[in-house]
Design an enzyme around this catalytic site. Structure first.
Site, PDB file in Angstrom:
ATOM      1  N   ALA A 124       0.837  -1.194   0.000  1.00  0.00           N
ATOM      2  CA  ALA A 124       0.000   0.000   0.000  1.00  0.00           C
ATOM      3  C   ALA A 124       0.872   1.245   0.000  1.00  0.00           C
ATOM      4  O   ALA A 124       1.907   1.291   0.669  1.00  0.00           O
ATOM      5  CB  ALA A 124      -0.911   0.011   1.225  1.00  0.00           C
ATOM      6  N   VAL A 125       0.433   2.241  -0.754  1.00  0.00           N
ATOM      7  CA  VAL A 125       1.058   3.560  -0.757  1.00  0.00           C
ATOM      8  C   VAL A 125      -0.080   4.573  -0.635  1.00  0.00           C
ATOM      9  O   VAL A 125      -1.094   4.475  -1.341  1.00  0.00           O
ATOM     10  CB  VAL A 125       1.877   3.815  -2.037  1.00  0.00           C
ATOM     11  CG1 VAL A 125       2.421   5.237  -2.062  1.00  0.00           C
ATOM     12  CG2 VAL A 125       3.020   2.806  -2.158  1.00  0.00           C
TER      13      VAL A 125
ATOM     14  N   GLU B  93      -1.099 -11.682  -5.254  1.00  0.00           N
ATOM     15  CA  GLU B  93      -2.427 -11.809  -5.837  1.00  0.00           C
ATOM     16  C   GLU B  93      -3.058 -10.425  -5.828  1.00  0.00           C
ATOM     17  O   GLU B  93      -2.942  -9.695  -4.839  1.00  0.00           O
ATOM     18  CB  GLU B  93      -3.253 -12.784  -5.004  1.00  0.00           C
ATOM     19  CG  GLU B  93      -4.535 -13.198  -5.658  1.00  0.00           C
ATOM     20  CD  GLU B  93      -5.156 -14.351  -4.918  1.00  0.00           C
ATOM     21  OE1 GLU B  93      -4.978 -15.499  -5.335  1.00  0.00           O
ATOM     22  OE2 GLU B  93      -5.814 -14.069  -3.897  1.00  0.00           O
TER      23      GLU B  93
ATOM     24  N   ASN C 144      -7.126  -3.624 -10.786  1.00  0.00           N
ATOM     25  CA  ASN C 144      -6.466  -2.785  -9.785  1.00  0.00           C
ATOM     26  C   ASN C 144      -5.404  -1.932 -10.489  1.00  0.00           C
ATOM     27  O   ASN C 144      -4.625  -2.428 -11.296  1.00  0.00           O
ATOM     28  CB  ASN C 144      -5.826  -3.682  -8.723  1.00  0.00           C
ATOM     29  CG  ASN C 144      -5.268  -2.921  -7.552  1.00  0.00           C
ATOM     30  OD1 ASN C 144      -4.607  -1.901  -7.711  1.00  0.00           O
ATOM     31  ND2 ASN C 144      -5.506  -3.429  -6.363  1.00  0.00           N
TER      32      ASN C 144
ATOM     33  N   TYR D 103       3.211  -3.542 -10.880  1.00  0.00           N
ATOM     34  CA  TYR D 103       3.682  -4.917 -10.791  1.00  0.00           C
ATOM     35  C   TYR D 103       4.341  -5.357 -12.092  1.00  0.00           C
ATOM     36  O   TYR D 103       5.391  -6.007 -12.071  1.00  0.00           O
ATOM     37  CB  TYR D 103       2.541  -5.856 -10.402  1.00  0.00           C
ATOM     38  CG  TYR D 103       1.950  -5.552  -9.046  1.00  0.00           C
ATOM     39  CD1 TYR D 103       2.761  -5.190  -7.976  1.00  0.00           C
ATOM     40  CD2 TYR D 103       0.589  -5.620  -8.831  1.00  0.00           C
ATOM     41  CE1 TYR D 103       2.223  -4.908  -6.735  1.00  0.00           C
ATOM     42  CE2 TYR D 103       0.044  -5.347  -7.584  1.00  0.00           C
ATOM     43  CZ  TYR D 103       0.865  -4.987  -6.545  1.00  0.00           C
ATOM     44  OH  TYR D 103       0.334  -4.711  -5.312  1.00  0.00           O
TER      45      TYR D 103
END
Length: 155
Positions: free
Chosen positions: A78-79, A111, A116, A122
């Protein structure tokens, strides 16, 4: 000028920092955020580690990971929304990959919900698709979303 991003190891003592980022970073429509108890529970297990990102002593991101024999799993990344696009996410992934490799992992798994926005991050950091779980996530509106399993080779 933007303050430098600092990465450091964390643990259960940093639960408040982790939750501060969690609460603002995950879209509540998808129900993907973990609660405090879930985070504390996983942090109490062996082979689990937390990396924190701060900027000017303010928590802006974290990566929660674990080692599973010769694989490592990035459980949560998370950011904070106002800190995105500054390199914290990529830096946390690289730190996680380095720790995982040092601990003997051959690949790093994660996952993510299909659609998203983090999928671009990624892909840029070396992950590729290895599987799909149909309807794995259920949003608060009751709609289901596929989960994509991604892997990045280490070493």
């Amino acid at each position: 000028m933007t303050a430098a991003i600092t990465l450091r190891e964390g643990g259960a003592a940093e639960i408040a920092e982790l939750m501060t980022v969690m609460e603002c970073a995950f879209d509540p429509a998808f129900g993907e955020a973990w609660n405090r108890g879930q985070c504390l529970g996983i942090l109490s297990l062996p082979d689990v580690w937390l990396s924190l990102a701060t900027q000017a002593d303010t928590p802006i991101g974290f990566a929660l990971s674990r080692l599973l024999v010769d694989d490592a799993e990035l459980l949560l990344l998370a950011v904070a929304p106002d800190a995105r696009g500054q390199g914290a996410g990529a830096a946390l992934i690289e730190r996680t990959a380095g720790i995982a490799a040092t601990r003997g992992a051959e690949r790093l798994l994660l996952e993510v919900r299909d659609g998203n926005a983090a999928l671009g991050l990624y892909t840029r950091t070396g992950f590729g698709p290895i599987g799909r779980r149909q309807g794995y996530y259920r949003g608060v509106d009751g709609r289901s979303h596929d989960a994509l399993t991604l892997a990045r080779p280490l070493g």
